[in-house]
Each structure stands twice: as C-alpha cells, then as structure tokens.
Design an enzyme around this catalytic site. Structure first.
Site, mmCIF file in Angstrom:
data_model
loop_
_atom_site.group_PDB
_atom_site.id
_atom_site.type_symbol
_atom_site.label_atom_id
_atom_site.label_comp_id
_atom_site.label_asym_id
_atom_site.label_seq_id
_atom_site.Cartn_x
_atom_site.Cartn_y
_atom_site.Cartn_z
ATOM 1 N N PRO A 32 62.322 92.616 46.065
ATOM 2 C CA PRO A 32 63.542 92.550 47.464
ATOM 3 C C PRO A 32 63.697 94.105 46.581
ATOM 4 O O PRO A 32 64.209 94.880 45.663
ATOM 5 C CB PRO A 32 64.195 91.385 47.488
ATOM 6 C CG PRO A 32 63.964 90.969 46.260
ATOM 7 C CD PRO A 32 62.987 90.934 45.580
ATOM 8 N N ASN A 33 63.792 94.882 47.953
ATOM 9 C CA ASN A 33 64.177 96.902 47.970
ATOM 10 C C ASN A 33 63.351 96.991 47.060
ATOM 11 O O ASN A 33 64.181 98.333 46.569
ATOM 12 C CB ASN A 33 66.009 95.756 47.590
ATOM 13 C CG ASN A 33 66.525 94.966 47.937
ATOM 14 O OD1 ASN A 33 66.482 95.622 49.842
ATOM 15 N ND2 ASN A 33 67.221 94.566 47.675
ATOM 16 N N ARG A 90 66.917 104.308 46.799
ATOM 17 C CA ARG A 90 68.330 103.564 46.969
ATOM 18 C C ARG A 90 68.670 103.657 45.760
ATOM 19 O O ARG A 90 67.698 104.149 44.374
ATOM 20 C CB ARG A 90 67.436 102.498 46.504
ATOM 21 C CG ARG A 90 68.013 100.925 45.839
ATOM 22 C CD ARG A 90 66.846 100.038 45.830
ATOM 23 N NE ARG A 90 67.521 99.014 45.363
ATOM 24 C CZ ARG A 90 67.679 97.913 44.394
ATOM 25 N NH1 ARG A 90 66.128 98.337 43.812
ATOM 26 N NH2 ARG A 90 68.559 96.890 44.226
ATOM 27 N N TYR A 108 68.375 103.888 39.351
ATOM 28 C CA TYR A 108 67.300 103.271 39.398
ATOM 29 C C TYR A 108 66.237 104.999 39.381
ATOM 30 O O TYR A 108 64.940 104.846 39.004
ATOM 31 C CB TYR A 108 66.647 102.357 40.270
ATOM 32 C CG TYR A 108 66.885 101.372 40.173
ATOM 33 C CD1 TYR A 108 66.967 100.476 39.742
ATOM 34 C CD2 TYR A 108 68.121 100.902 41.371
ATOM 35 C CE1 TYR A 108 68.067 99.311 39.440
ATOM 36 C CE2 TYR A 108 68.740 99.173 41.776
ATOM 37 C CZ TYR A 108 69.220 98.421 40.489
ATOM 38 O OH TYR A 108 69.504 97.704 40.870
ATOM 39 N N ASN A 113 58.569 92.200 39.066
ATOM 40 C CA ASN A 113 60.082 92.766 38.949
ATOM 41 C C ASN A 113 60.853 91.819 39.699
ATOM 42 O O ASN A 113 60.314 92.318 40.592
ATOM 43 C CB ASN A 113 60.311 94.213 38.844
ATOM 44 C CG ASN A 113 61.090 95.199 38.962
ATOM 45 O OD1 ASN A 113 62.126 93.722 39.132
ATOM 46 N ND2 ASN A 113 61.942 95.597 38.798
ATOM 47 N N ALA A 161 66.355 91.329 42.511
ATOM 48 C CA ALA A 161 67.576 90.573 43.055
ATOM 49 C C ALA A 161 67.225 89.320 42.578
ATOM 50 O O ALA A 161 68.134 88.328 41.634
ATOM 51 C CB ALA A 161 68.531 90.787 43.820
ATOM 52 N N GLU A 200 58.143 89.876 32.380
ATOM 53 C CA GLU A 200 58.905 90.258 33.352
ATOM 54 C C GLU A 200 59.029 91.762 33.312
ATOM 55 O O GLU A 200 59.724 91.646 31.965
ATOM 56 C CB GLU A 200 60.300 89.372 33.639
ATOM 57 C CG GLU A 200 61.367 89.420 33.871
ATOM 58 C CD GLU A 200 62.953 88.721 33.911
ATOM 59 O OE1 GLU A 200 61.776 87.858 32.989
ATOM 60 O OE2 GLU A 200 63.519 89.403 34.000
ATOM 61 N N HIS A 238 62.128 95.032 34.143
ATOM 62 C CA HIS A 238 62.722 95.946 35.235
ATOM 63 C C HIS A 238 63.565 97.663 34.658
ATOM 64 O O HIS A 238 62.902 97.714 33.481
ATOM 65 C CB HIS A 238 64.053 95.102 35.080
ATOM 66 C CG HIS A 238 64.743 93.698 34.816
ATOM 67 N ND1 HIS A 238 64.389 92.953 36.395
ATOM 68 C CD2 HIS A 238 64.254 92.314 34.008
ATOM 69 C CE1 HIS A 238 64.831 91.954 36.304
ATOM 70 N NE2 HIS A 238 64.497 91.567 34.797
ATOM 71 N N ARG A 272 74.985 95.946 32.897
ATOM 72 C CA ARG A 272 75.278 95.555 34.021
ATOM 73 C C ARG A 272 76.193 94.999 34.140
ATOM 74 O O ARG A 272 77.153 94.237 33.323
ATOM 75 C CB ARG A 272 74.033 96.207 35.356
ATOM 76 C CG ARG A 272 73.378 97.485 34.547
ATOM 77 C CD ARG A 272 72.271 97.609 35.508
ATOM 78 N NE ARG A 272 72.478 97.935 36.917
ATOM 79 C CZ ARG A 272 72.063 97.632 38.352
ATOM 80 N NH1 ARG A 272 71.014 97.011 38.307
ATOM 81 N NH2 ARG A 272 72.243 97.644 38.895
HETATM 82 C C1 DQA Z 1 65.947 94.954 39.354
HETATM 83 C C2 DQA Z 1 67.203 94.922 38.321
HETATM 84 C C3 DQA Z 1 68.023 93.722 39.226
HETATM 85 O O1 DQA Z 1 69.271 93.282 38.528
HETATM 86 C C4 DQA Z 1 68.384 94.056 41.131
HETATM 87 O O2 DQA Z 1 68.647 93.442 41.935
HETATM 88 C C5 DQA Z 1 66.580 95.045 41.731
HETATM 89 C C6 DQA Z 1 66.148 95.938 40.372
HETATM 90 C C7 DQA Z 1 65.535 96.534 38.679
HETATM 91 O O3 DQA Z 1 64.199 96.680 37.998
HETATM 92 O O4 DQA Z 1 66.558 96.856 36.369
HETATM 93 O O5 DQA Z 1 66.397 95.238 42.739
HETATM 94 O O6 DQA Z 1 64.977 94.519 38.954
#
Ligand code: DQA
Length: 151
Positions: A14-15, A22, A27, A78, A81, A102, A104, A111
């Site tokens: 998501p997002n 964003r 990011y 990825n 959230a 996985e 990120h 964080r």
């Molecule tokens: C994320 C880290 C997560 O905590 C966050 O909710 C994201 C992006 C990252 O790629 O750094 O949406 O997965």
C-alpha cells in the site's frame, strides 16, 4: 533445448503507488515506474522474467501471493505498512513454500518503534532495508543468486 527462465513476482504494498510525491524526505523522489524500469533492466541482466503487481488492499495481496504457487519461482516483496500489521500476509508467505525476499526503501529500524517489527521477516529468506530504490535491485539479485545456487 534452452533453459526455461525463472519467474519472479514483484509485489508492492500500500501507498507505494505514490512514490515520488509521498514523504519524499523519507522515500526520495524516485517513482514506482522508475523502480519497476530498473528492476526490468536488472532482470534482463540476470536472465529472469518478472511479473510486477501493486495493491493497496491486504486481501488482494494475499490472493496474489497464493496465486504465485506454481507459476513463480520466488517473490520480491515490499509489504509497506502491512509489514508491521499483517498476520494474513505472513501466513500467505509461509503457505506458498517459495523463497521470498522482503525489501524496504527506508531503514525501518531507524524509524518509529512500530516499524521495527516485521511480521514477514520471520518467514522470508531475508530482508534488505535502507538503500532506497537500490533495496529492490539488491533484493532481486539476492533472490536470483539463491535460486541459481539452489538449481
Ligand atoms: C516501507 C516502510 C514501511 O514502514 C512503510 O509503511 C512503507 C514503506 C519502506 O519501503 O521503507 O510504506 O516499507
């Protein structure tokens, strides 16, 4: 006969469709399209095929992970959230019996505390975090290396 190329499913949670606009201080300004283009370039060099999928919905992500069983050799994900909340995604990863890496963009351990725990990492082959868009290409290389060694 030519060897069949390995197929990797890339999943963006998501997002991540909003990358580039964003929270750019966290990011960066690279868009998801640019990340996908880079992944395709790396996949070509590594001689694997990619299927790329993004969803904001937990159920759709679970469905996609389940559907990878059979057609895919591994997953680069990825979970965004859902990393920190989703037992359903963890269980799906656990169920499919495929290597899952996985990734990120940010270093989740530097964080907020709620980001320090990943439900997915305990059932993943490994995790790469903190290298921005490079986390994806590093993750893809690690996954393909693993698959090539496994034969
Ligand atoms: C994320 C880290 C997560 O905590 C966050 O909710 C994201 C992006 C990252 O790629 O750094 O949406 O997965």
């Amino acid at each position: 006969m030519a060897k069949k190329k390995k197929k990797i499913l890339v999943i963006h949670g998501p997002n991540l469709n909003l990358l580039g606009v964003r929270e750019t201080s966290v990011y960066g300004k690279t868009t998801l399209d640019e990340i996908n283009k880079n992944l395709k370039k790396t996949a070509k060099q590594l001689e694997v095929t990619l299927e790329i999928y993004q969803s904001n919905s937990e159920g759709d992500l679970v469905k996609k992970i389940q559907e990878s069983m059979g057609p895919c050799d591994g997953i680069l994900i990825n979970p965004a959230a859902y990393t920190h909340t989703s037992v359903a995604i963890r269980d799906a990863v656990s169920a499919i019996n495929l290597p899952v890496v996985e990734v990120h963009l940010s270093n989740i351990y530097q964080r907020e505390e709620f980001r320090h725990h990943s439900f997915v990492s305990g059932v993943a082959l490994g995790q790469i975090a903190g290298f921005g868009p490079n986390s994806y290409t590093l993750g893809l290389k690690a996954l393909v290396d693993y698959l090539n060694l496994a034969g």
